[in-house]
Enzyme design. Sequence first.
Site, PDB file in Angstrom:
ATOM      1  N   HIS A   1       2.205  36.476  57.303  1.00  0.00           N
ATOM      2  CA  HIS A   1       1.039  35.713  56.843  1.00  0.00           C
ATOM      3  C   HIS A   1       0.808  35.937  55.345  1.00  0.00           C
ATOM      4  O   HIS A   1       0.226  35.094  54.667  1.00  0.00           O
ATOM      5  CB  HIS A   1      -0.229  36.143  57.598  1.00  0.00           C
ATOM      6  CG  HIS A   1      -0.253  35.719  59.026  1.00  0.00           C
ATOM      7  ND1 HIS A   1       0.274  36.483  60.045  1.00  0.00           N
ATOM      8  CD2 HIS A   1      -0.743  34.599  59.621  1.00  0.00           C
ATOM      9  CE1 HIS A   1       0.108  35.860  61.192  1.00  0.00           C
ATOM     10  NE2 HIS A   1      -0.512  34.721  60.968  1.00  0.00           N
TER      11      HIS A   1
ATOM     12  N   ASP B   1       6.057  28.415  62.953  1.00  0.00           N
ATOM     13  CA  ASP B   1       4.799  29.102  62.709  1.00  0.00           C
ATOM     14  C   ASP B   1       4.089  28.343  61.581  1.00  0.00           C
ATOM     15  O   ASP B   1       4.671  27.429  60.973  1.00  0.00           O
ATOM     16  CB  ASP B   1       5.071  30.558  62.318  1.00  0.00           C
ATOM     17  CG  ASP B   1       3.947  31.505  62.735  1.00  0.00           C
ATOM     18  OD1 ASP B   1       2.823  31.032  62.951  1.00  0.00           O
ATOM     19  OD2 ASP B   1       4.201  32.710  62.820  1.00  0.00           O
TER      20      ASP B   1
END
Length: 525
Positions: free
Chosen positions: A191, A264
């Site tokens: 992330h 993702d």
Amino acid sequence: MLDINKLSLEQKIGQLLVIGFTGTELTKELREHIRKHHFGNIIYFARNLEGKEQIIELSRSLQELVLEVNGVPAFITIDQEGGMVTRIFDGGTFFPGNMAFASVGNPDYTYLEGKYMAKELLNLGINFNLAPVLDVNNNSKNPVIGVRSYGDDPHQVAKFACEYIRGLQSEGVIATGKHFPGHGDTSVDSHFALPVIKHTMERLEEVELVPFKKAIESGIEAIMTSHILFKNLTSDNFPATLSPEILTGLLRNKLGFEGLIITDSMEMKAIAHGIGTAKGAVQAIIAGADLLCISHTEETQEEVFDALYDAVQSGVISEERINQSVKKILSTKEKYKINNYKSHLNQLSKEEMEKHQKFAKEISRKSVTLVKRKQSPICTPKEKTLVISTAPVALNAADAKLQERRTFAKLLADQIGGDYKIIGLEVEQEEITKLVKEAKKYDKIIIGTYNATVFISQGTLVNEIYKENKNVVAVALRNPYDIELYSQVPVFLTAYEYSQLSVQSLIYAMTEPSYTYVGKLPVTL
């Protein structure tokens, strides 16, 4: 019958995109955003979900709009893993996470979890779950997987995950194995940055790929890619999400996966701060992805749509390549009867929901694991006790937004009539000194740590208190690896997550003399 020949190029590109949004209703602005770009699929986050009736109405209104715009129903997706990655709090059961389930030792339970969760998701209009995690967590310092994994044994991970997949898909919800080809042995969270793994194919065959192979054999419908650079697998220096050698060469050709490849979030910094989200989206389609998650901002979603449209118009991506993915998407939507969503909405009875909640409570209680016992873990009002813990907080971008922040320390202290102190994730030396002095006044000290392998000052606190008071019970409120920092304590328990459900189970185990510990560690300490 969904017919690709009835779709314009814009509608086909819209089918490739899974978009997130802010707010809890279909606003005029969101409606126009979807109309303009023919977006075909949705992802929900906790920010979108307030309660059962609201979620049902949101799903209904989104499906009606997407059907009107495209003539094709939407995948409505969610990260409802259980445990620390839970998006639905009001309107669904809070199930324990994967490592908690694995600690109970019976894959039949994950099959039931999958069935129960699927029924609840369909009840709310959600048809595509971005779960289970197939990563083998063999790195105690992994900042983003940890207890989201079923453990560090690849065959155990495969066994529990495949039963969950079977349960979920048997009720008509698509399962997604993630994060291919494995996010378990990283010490960087994608992330926020690009992790690099240097394992050889031989090593991946022995560990990381085992659960994915078994999931493919079990008929999993979707696999999510990881934003990780596998140095020894590719010559293109692309992270897995963008690499034809990994998505097409390994996943499609070598492993024989014929289902949907979903990325993702393309807004994660591993992509956004590298190639960039829009260029990355084009490269992901070239690499072999079918669905692209653009989870947060409208501007980025528009940029991705435009980049894909321009790539087709300029010949960088052929329309036939787009058609390959769209055909898979349409056939999966037909297979799972996505168009029949109304027949599932608001159909679960109160009795069925109560059965699910009872099941979740049973698993949670069984999962509490007594790792080390050199003296009694039982806490009673007869002992003057000080309970210390952090508050529950989200530790990474994947974690759920915590709806309740009641602390382990206060709840246990209230139960046994003890005192409590709340500490931060990082504990300053001045506070450690103060708490050590305080600890001398008590018969027993109970300390709940929260990922102490990352926030090592928590481990320092435990060790310093133990020097002054040997009657210490340490409790890992998330990752069981915390004991690596304070291995000399006489009693150590772990609950695998810091949720209201797990705290209730811990307190029951620690205060009920008749409680029998059955949980077993799914990882090696």
